[in-house]
Design a protein around this motif. Structure first.
Motif, mmCIF file in Angstrom:
data_model
loop_
_atom_site.group_PDB
_atom_site.id
_atom_site.type_symbol
_atom_site.label_atom_id
_atom_site.label_comp_id
_atom_site.label_asym_id
_atom_site.label_seq_id
_atom_site.Cartn_x
_atom_site.Cartn_y
_atom_site.Cartn_z
ATOM 1 N N SER A 1 0.838 -1.183 0.000
ATOM 2 C CA SER A 1 0.000 0.000 0.000
ATOM 3 C C SER A 1 0.875 1.235 0.000
ATOM 4 C CB SER A 1 -0.904 -0.013 1.234
ATOM 5 O OG SER A 1 -0.107 0.043 2.385
ATOM 6 N N PRO B 1 -5.584 -6.321 -0.741
ATOM 7 C CA PRO B 1 -6.232 -5.011 -0.903
ATOM 8 C C PRO B 1 -7.089 -4.621 0.288
ATOM 9 C CG PRO B 1 -6.382 -6.259 -2.937
ATOM 10 C CD PRO B 1 -5.851 -7.212 -1.901
ATOM 11 N N ASP B 2 -7.841 -5.555 0.846
ATOM 12 C CA ASP B 2 -8.708 -5.221 1.982
ATOM 13 C C ASP B 2 -7.897 -4.781 3.192
ATOM 14 O OD1 ASP B 2 -11.043 -5.682 0.612
ATOM 15 O OD2 ASP B 2 -11.347 -7.711 1.397
ATOM 16 N N LYS C 1 -6.421 -1.273 3.103
ATOM 17 C CA LYS C 1 -7.312 -0.143 3.309
ATOM 18 C C LYS C 1 -7.163 0.450 4.712
ATOM 19 C CE LYS C 1 -10.903 -1.878 0.148
ATOM 20 N NZ LYS C 1 -12.279 -2.456 0.076
ATOM 21 N N LYS D 1 -1.718 2.875 9.551
ATOM 22 C CA LYS D 1 -2.039 3.591 8.326
ATOM 23 C C LYS D 1 -1.511 5.025 8.399
ATOM 24 C CE LYS D 1 -4.117 3.488 4.289
ATOM 25 N NZ LYS D 1 -3.633 2.543 3.242
#
Length: 294
Positions: free
Chosen positions: A37, A131-132, A135, A255
């Motif tokens: 990511s 991908p999940d 996030k 994140k």
């Protein structure tokens, strides 16, 4: 993820990584060709005194407990032994931290990639980049591309195979819809069609009952199969699959954590110098009972 000896966490590993479906991998490609990511924010100064750390002056690395072999050794992430412990210390070194400046934090597997604040600078625990998950957390560039492995009964006629060609006449079991099935068709290429099963447990049972000569699963699952599921089985060898998007493990970060830029640089540096490959061979190669099949 995958965590294959004590065996409860191995089961958790299989649930998360085992025989991952072909299209269930991450999308955003990093400069090394791995998927990860993209962290928010611009460049970060990658000197340890300028990094924003969870605990000042210390690099805090998270992982689960128990910590299983061959990823760790003796349930002690801090000893530098096992693939992920050795790799994590190597990343720390690239970031400028001495071993006594690294501390470990116990973090449950699922908590590592759940939304929210993290008690670590990065977590290492066989977490597959998807991908999940991307996030809600950031991933480093991939540090391990999941390989495929051949598992057979130790007394079977293909247990001593040294090359993929040696498996030409083997009756191979594999789960439908997986990267392992693609690898059997495109890389192993047995003379006969593989026996395809709806579930991995069915393939495992077929091996137990000697209905197939061998099964092909991802390497972390192979560690679990031989340690917990099929007594007397062995990993004949491992091999790299081709085609499709490879499944990779990444270091997990909160994140938007700006340390991602530096961690990515550290992982890339270990790759370019060949250090990561050496660590992988030491802990996931012949020493772990998984020689390369060529």
């Amino acid at each position: 993820m995958v965590r294959p000896s004590t065996l409860l966490a191995l089961g958790a590993l299989v649930a998360a990584v085992a025989c991952a479906p072909v299209d269930n991998t991450a999308t955003s490609a990093g400069p090394s060709g791995t998927t990860a990511s993209t962290a928010s924010g611009a460049s970060t100064a990658c000197t340890k005194d300028q990094l924003k750390l969870v605990n000042a002056g210390k690099l805090t690395i998270g992982t689960d407990k128990p910590a299983y072999e061959p990823w760790f050794k003796d349930d002690d992430p801090a000893n530098g032994q096992g693939f992920e412990s050795a790799m994590a210390f190597a990343v720390a070194g690239e970031l400028g931290f001495d071993r006594d400046e690294v501390q470990w934090s116990t973090v449950k597997f699922d908590s590592a990639f759940a939304p929210g604040a993290k008690p670590f600078d990065f977590d290492v625990n066989q977490v597959s980049i998807t991908p999940d998950r991307a996030k809600v957390v950031d991933f480093s560039h991939g540090y391990y591309t999941v390989k495929q492995a051949v598992v057979a009964l130790g007394d079977g006629k293909f247990a001593a195979a040294k090359t993929l060609a040696d498996l030409k006449d083997a009756k191979i079991g594999v789960q439908v819809g997986t990267t392992s099935l693609d690898a059997v068709k495109n890389v192993v290429k047995p003379a006969g069609d593989p026996n395809v099963f709806n579930d991995q447990v069915d393939a495992v049972n077929a091996l137990k009952n000697k209905q197939v000569d061998a099964i092909v699963v991802d390497l972390p699952t192979a560690f679990y199969v031989t340690a917990a599921q099929v007594e007397g089985s062995k990993i004949v060898g491992q091999f790299s699959s081709t085609g499709g998007t490879p499944e990779e493990f990444g270091l997990v970060m909160e994140k938007g954590n700006p340390i991602k830029t530096c961690v990515d640089k550290a992982v890339d540096a270990l790759k370019s110098k060949g250090e990561l490959a050496k660590i992988e061979q030491q802990w996931l190669g012949s020493a772990a009972g998984a020689p390369e099949l060529t």
